[in-house]
Scaffold this motif. Structure first.
Motif, PDB file in Angstrom:
ATOM      1  N   ALA A  85       1.873   5.971 -10.329  1.00  0.00           N
ATOM      2  CA  ALA A  85       2.765   7.134 -10.251  1.00  0.00           C
ATOM      3  C   ALA A  85       3.294   7.259  -8.831  1.00  0.00           C
ATOM      4  N   ARG A  86       4.355   7.978  -8.676  1.00  0.00           N
ATOM      5  CA  ARG A  86       4.987   8.105  -7.362  1.00  0.00           C
ATOM      6  C   ARG A  86       4.020   8.730  -6.356  1.00  0.00           C
ATOM      7  N   ARG A  87       3.945   8.126  -5.172  1.00  0.00           N
ATOM      8  CA  ARG A  87       3.086   8.640  -4.105  1.00  0.00           C
ATOM      9  C   ARG A  87       3.561  10.025  -3.688  1.00  0.00           C
ATOM     10  N   ASN A  88       2.617  10.949  -3.484  1.00  0.00           N
ATOM     11  CA  ASN A  88       2.985  12.325  -3.118  1.00  0.00           C
ATOM     12  C   ASN A  88       2.372  12.762  -1.786  1.00  0.00           C
ATOM     13  N   VAL A  89       1.930  11.797  -0.982  1.00  0.00           N
ATOM     14  CA  VAL A  89       1.342  12.094   0.324  1.00  0.00           C
ATOM     15  C   VAL A  89       2.146  11.360   1.387  1.00  0.00           C
ATOM     16  N   ASP A  90       2.519  12.063   2.474  1.00  0.00           N
ATOM     17  CA  ASP A  90       3.222  11.389   3.548  1.00  0.00           C
ATOM     18  C   ASP A  90       2.345  11.339   4.794  1.00  0.00           C
ATOM     19  N   LEU A  91       2.877  10.749   5.850  1.00  0.00           N
ATOM     20  CA  LEU A  91       2.103  10.511   7.057  1.00  0.00           C
ATOM     21  C   LEU A  91       1.496  11.780   7.631  1.00  0.00           C
ATOM     22  N   SER A  92       2.246  12.851   7.629  1.00  0.00           N
ATOM     23  CA  SER A  92       1.754  14.086   8.242  1.00  0.00           C
ATOM     24  C   SER A  92       0.470  14.582   7.582  1.00  0.00           C
ATOM     25  N   ALA A  93       0.258  14.240   6.300  1.00  0.00           N
ATOM     26  CA  ALA A  93      -0.914  14.738   5.568  1.00  0.00           C
ATOM     27  C   ALA A  93      -2.213  14.091   6.028  1.00  0.00           C
TER      28      ALA A  93
ATOM     29  N   ALA B  16       0.824  -1.216   0.000  1.00  0.00           N
ATOM     30  CA  ALA B  16       0.000   0.000   0.000  1.00  0.00           C
ATOM     31  C   ALA B  16       0.852   1.258   0.000  1.00  0.00           C
ATOM     32  N   ALA B  17       2.123   1.164   0.379  1.00  0.00           N
ATOM     33  CA  ALA B  17       3.000   2.334   0.414  1.00  0.00           C
ATOM     34  C   ALA B  17       3.176   2.969  -0.961  1.00  0.00           C
ATOM     35  N   LEU B  18       2.860   2.242  -2.024  1.00  0.00           N
ATOM     36  CA  LEU B  18       2.924   2.836  -3.359  1.00  0.00           C
ATOM     37  C   LEU B  18       1.794   3.835  -3.589  1.00  0.00           C
ATOM     38  N   TRP B  19       0.746   3.744  -2.788  1.00  0.00           N
ATOM     39  CA  TRP B  19      -0.415   4.627  -2.943  1.00  0.00           C
ATOM     40  C   TRP B  19      -0.671   5.484  -1.697  1.00  0.00           C
ATOM     41  N   LEU B  20      -0.360   4.947  -0.537  1.00  0.00           N
ATOM     42  CA  LEU B  20      -0.720   5.561   0.737  1.00  0.00           C
ATOM     43  C   LEU B  20       0.501   5.647   1.659  1.00  0.00           C
ATOM     44  N   PRO B  21       0.489   6.524   2.654  1.00  0.00           N
ATOM     45  CA  PRO B  21       1.630   6.608   3.575  1.00  0.00           C
ATOM     46  C   PRO B  21       1.579   5.540   4.670  1.00  0.00           C
TER      47      PRO B  21
END
Length: 382
Positions: free
Chosen positions: A225-233, A165-170
Motif C-alpha cells: 500500500a502507499r507509504r504514509n510516513v515521510d522523513l519528518s516523522a 525501500a521508499a515503498l515502505w520507508l522514507p
C-alpha cells in the motif's frame, strides 16, 4: 451398552522454517524474516558482530571470514540461506571492481559453502542474495550473469527483484534480491511486472547466457500500500539534537548547486516547515572537481551510506518560518529509516551506528519478500 469416546483430533503445527544469515551485520535481515527461525549467522566485522550478539543473544554467530568456514562448521539443514554480501565494489559510489573485488568477491566464499552443503545433501531449497542494484551492470553485466549461472548450474530456478525501500520507508534505497529455489516453487508471473521488475533488471535478464535464461523465472510479489510516513516523522524533536551554528550552516549551504539552491529557496519561501535531506558530492564542473551539497525536499532521505562507501554522513536541513537550520542525521534516525524499532541497541558511537545501518538491509523490504514469496514457497514444499 458400550460408549466409545473418541480422542480429540490433535493438529500438529507446521514446522517453522530455518534460515541462516550470512554477512549478517546487525541482523536486520533476520528481523525481517518473520515466521522463520534464525539458526545461525555469520559476519567478519567485529563491531557488527558485537551488535548482532547484543540484539540476538540466542543465535549462534560465526565471527569469521566466510571463506574460512566449512560445511562442518554449520550443523543442520537450513530451509533458507540469506546472503547480504558486501556491496562496496559493486555500488555506483565505489570502484566497481565487480565480483573480482576483495570485498564483493566474498560472494564466492558463500557459494563455496552452498556447494559443500549440497555435496553433503544439506543445501537449502531457497537462497536469497541481496546486493546493490549496481550488480546488474557491474562488469558489463558479467557479474550478475555469473551469479545466476552458478545457481542455475546447481539446479536452482533463479529470478530477481529490484525493490526500493521508499515503498515502505522514507528512504530512497533500491536493492537487488536474487532469489533461487530448488524443490519448492514460489508464485510467478509470465513476464516482468512493475514495480519490482525494473527496466535495468529486464535488460540484465536479456544479457544472461542461455543456461541461466532457461532457469529464469519472474517471481510474483504484490506491491505494498502507499507509504504514509515521510522523513519528518522519523526525526528527533528539534530540542534533542545538535544543530550547526550560523557560520557552519552558511558554509554548508554555500555548497548548493544552482538547482538545489532553487529548491532550498522555495522551501524557505513556503513559510511552513519543510524538511530536506542532503549529501555532499564531488562533481566535475567546467573541467574541475568541486564539492556540492545536493538536497531533496520530497519527504525522503537519500540512501544511507557509510564513509567506506565514498559518501559523507547525511545532512538534515529544516526551513521553518523564514529560518534555515542544518545538522547531521543521527544513528537512531538512520535506524528508523531502516525500519528498526526503538528497542534495537545501537553501538555507542554515532559513526559505528551509521555504518551498521548504512551496510544493512531494510527490515520491511525483507518482511515483504518473506511474506509474499519465501514462506509461501516453503509452506508448499515442507
Amino acid at each position: 451398552m458400550t460408549i466409545r469416546v473418541d480422542a480429540p483430533a490433535v493438529s500438529c503445527p507446521a514446522p517453522v522454517p530455518v534460515a541462516w544469515e550470512f554477512f549478517a551485520g546487525g541482523g536486520l535481515a533476520g528481523l525481517g524474516l518473520a515466521g522463520f527461525s534464525i539458526g545461525l549467522a555469520n559476519d567478519i566485522d567485529a563491531m557488527k558482530a558485537a551488535a548482532f550478539r547484543t540484539n540476538h543473544p540466542g543465535i549462534p554467530l560465526h565471527q569469521a571470514d566466510v571463506w574460512s568456514l566449512s560445511a562442518a562448521d554449520l550443523p543442520g539443514t537450513p530451509d533458507l540461506c540469506w546472503a547480504s554480501s558486501p556491496c562496496q565494489d559493486l555500488s555506483l559510489a565505489g570502484a566497481r571492481a565487480g565480483l573480482e573485488g576483495v570485498r564483493s568477491g566474498a560472494f564466492w566464499g558463500f557459494w563455496q559453502l552452498i556447494q559443500a552443503l549440497d555435496a553433503a545433501g544439506r543445501a537449502p531449497p531457497v537462497i536469497v542474495v541481496e546486493n546493490v542494484a549496481g550488480l546488474l551492470t557491474s562488469g558489463g553485466g558479467a557479474d550478475f550473469a555469473a551469479v545466476c549461472a552458478a545457481m542455475a548450474a546447481a539446479g536452482y530456478r533463479v529470478g530477481a527483484l529490484e525493490m526500493d525501500a521508499a515503498l515502505w520507508l522514507p528512504q530512497s534505497r533500491p536493492r537487488l534480491f536474487i532469489v533461487a529455489m530448488r524443490g519448492v516453487a514460489g508464485p510467478t508471473v509470465p513476464g516482468p511486472v512493475a514495480p519490482f521488475h525494473s527496466r535495468r533488471l529486464v535488460a540484465a535478464h536479456a544479457r544472461l547466457p542461455r543456461a541461466a535464461r532457461a532457469a529464469w523465472v519472474w517471481w510474483a510479489l504484490a506491491a505494498p500500500a502507499r507509504r504514509n510516513v515521510d522523513l519528518s516523522a522519523v526525526l528527533e524533536p528539534d530540542d534533542r539534537v545538535d544543530w550547526f551554528d550560523a557560520e557552519r550552516t552558511t558554509a554548508l549551504l554555500a555548497l548548493c548547486a544552482p538547482l538545489h539552491r532553487i529548491q532550498l529557496e522555495r522551501a524557505l519561501a513556503s513559510g511552513g516547515r519543510q524538511v530536506g535531506a542532503g549529501y555532499r558530492r564531488v562533481r566535475t564542473e567546467a573541467g574541475r572537481k568541486v564539492q556540492r551539497l545536493e538536497l531533496r525536499f520530497d519527504g525522503l532521505a537519500g540512501c544511507l551510506r557509510t564513509p567506506a562507501g565514498g559518501s559523507s554522513r547525511q545532512y538534515v536541513v529544516v526551513c521553518d518560518a523564514g529560518r534555515i537550520r542544518a545538522r547531521r542525521l543521527t544513528g537512531r534516525e538512520a535506524a528508523r529509516l531502516m525500519g528498526v524499532d526503538e528497542a534495537y541497541a545501537l553501538p555507542a558511537g554515532e559513526g559505528a551506528a551509521l555504518k551498521l545501518m548504512g551496510d544493512a538491509v531494510a527490515v520491511p523490504v525483507v518482511r515483504a519478500l518473506a511474506d509474499g514469496l519465501l514462506r509461501p514457497a516453503l509452506s508448499g514444499g515442507l
